[in-house]
Design an enzyme around this catalytic site. Sequence first.
Site, mmCIF file in Angstrom:
data_model
loop_
_atom_site.group_PDB
_atom_site.id
_atom_site.type_symbol
_atom_site.label_atom_id
_atom_site.label_comp_id
_atom_site.label_asym_id
_atom_site.label_seq_id
_atom_site.Cartn_x
_atom_site.Cartn_y
_atom_site.Cartn_z
ATOM 1 N N ASN A 186 -41.418 -8.183 -2.656
ATOM 2 C CA ASN A 186 -41.376 -7.376 -1.995
ATOM 3 C C ASN A 186 -39.343 -7.487 -1.611
ATOM 4 O OD1 ASN A 186 -42.541 -5.074 -1.810
ATOM 5 N ND2 ASN A 186 -43.457 -6.312 -0.011
ATOM 6 N N LYS A 200 -33.235 -20.498 -8.353
ATOM 7 C CA LYS A 200 -33.403 -21.070 -7.459
ATOM 8 C C LYS A 200 -35.492 -20.639 -7.317
ATOM 9 C CE LYS A 200 -32.879 -25.734 -6.319
ATOM 10 N NZ LYS A 200 -32.664 -25.677 -4.390
ATOM 11 N N HIS A 201 -36.250 -21.662 -8.420
ATOM 12 C CA HIS A 201 -37.494 -21.198 -8.238
ATOM 13 C C HIS A 201 -37.625 -19.477 -9.072
ATOM 14 C CE1 HIS A 201 -38.272 -24.956 -7.093
ATOM 15 N NE2 HIS A 201 -37.697 -24.772 -5.617
ATOM 16 N N HIS A 212 -43.318 -9.556 -10.211
ATOM 17 C CA HIS A 212 -44.628 -10.398 -9.736
ATOM 18 C C HIS A 212 -44.150 -11.483 -10.337
ATOM 19 C CE1 HIS A 212 -45.762 -6.123 -8.391
ATOM 20 N NE2 HIS A 212 -45.868 -6.773 -7.348
#
Length: 529
Positions: A423, A280-281, A529
């Site tokens: 993180n 998800k996302h 990231h």
Amino acid sequence: MTDARVLKRALLSVSDKTGLIDFARALASRGVTLISTGGTRKAIAEAGVPVIDVSDVTGFPEMMDGRVKTLHPKVHGGLLAIRENPEHEAAMLAHGIEPIDLLVVNLYPFEATVAKGAGWEETIENIDIGGPAMIRAAAKNHDDVAVVVDVADYGSILEALDAHSGATTLALRKKLAQKAYARTAAYDSAISNWLAQAIGEDTPEYRAVGGKLSEPMRYGENPHQKAGFYLTGENRPGVATARQVQGKQLSYNNVNDTDAAFELAAEFDPTRTAAVAIIKHSNPCGVAEGASLTDAYLKALACDPVSAFGGIVALNKKLDAQAASEIVKIFTEVIIAPDADEEAIALIAAKKNLRLLLTGGLPDPRKGGLTVRSVSGGLLFQGRDNAVVDDMELKVVTKRAPSAQELADLKFAFRVAKHVKSNAIVYAKDGATVGVGAGQMSRVDSSRIAAWKAAEAAKAAGLPESLAKGSVVASDAFFPFADGLLAAAEAGATAVIQPGGSMRDEDVIKAADEAGLAMVLTGHRHFRH
């Protein structure tokens, strides 16, 4: 109309001969004189369509194994001459150059040659020279010349001729010119990037990217953003190469999330275990391996059944009916797998909007390649993160070494953490995630969120204590302080895997010993990231 240019002579030289004969015949029937080269000329002539060999136009034979055939003033002069320019007309008359009103070229299949793993010599011979030169000449002179680089545009030429008394329009020629320059740019980028890789040049002075439109998207991440999906030709199974069996059009976010899901599923060797990733996302909300896809799916779903709603499901094996019947019980956006059996496909067909993508294989997590991200005014390129935990030398740094089961779960958790936004903290137990903390500014916050997720999953399952009890934990980067580690211990983790490398490693190791944790270091960081 003043921008119309009557099409009298056309030069055709194509590698992909799809639709060639019908197009050539259609042009000839409209009174267009055809000029052609090599295999293209032979194919047209054998079909009984009148065609002139380019050698008869230039007065020079094709030579050097076809390397030299169109690089001649009578070709380029015919393409570049500005009609109704007295000086250009005089030069054409003086040198016996006749205008060429349409150029039809698709290039040697360089990208396909690289994709099939051809050797150096074969790849070099599939670098087209004359084709791009002619394309650029015709596109520059689009005021007078139409250029076609894609078989899909044959119809638009014929439609224009029929609508405008045998002429093309400036609007069409401009559109075709833009496409032509984009094609040669993408072609040259493929060549330059292949050469850079071949000679081991990681950061060449110039770096180009190019792609072919797969489909325009309804919008980007948000409805006010325009977007399109472009294919680079990379030979890597995934969302870009998949066959969409059913379901509505993929959205921008679907493509992004599906890629993340399938790359994660591919971390698990299908000859060893079945594995399922629910995304998800772009972050995993549940990942598991098991004896079957059904077993793996149910374990993955149990990690975060709330977030799994409306997610992407990726599998590392052929989808079977039993697994499909479980997946369709909740709303799912996309299922992606190497393959699916007919019964599974039939089950999914009942959910008309559910997209099913079949890739024919898995991407190799160890294989390199480039990833790219845009920033204002520039592009960031890097090699793909192809470090795999199975290849790492794990170092036990605590007084207690992990048990065999803990070690297996540690490797599993670190494999997943590689695909979680930094993180990243991942709790795992018995080959399944039980809590995931992603994308937080503080690693200790990621630890706490993952622990909270594990507690919530236990509640959803009607269990008396958090799923994190007796789990192991993985961190994508080192613990800068012991607080994140201690948060994991408080949640119930018994063992830790992390890269190490902090100035305070000794403090973190000491804290682990005091908490009775086993800890191993990988020496590899997995920032994402």
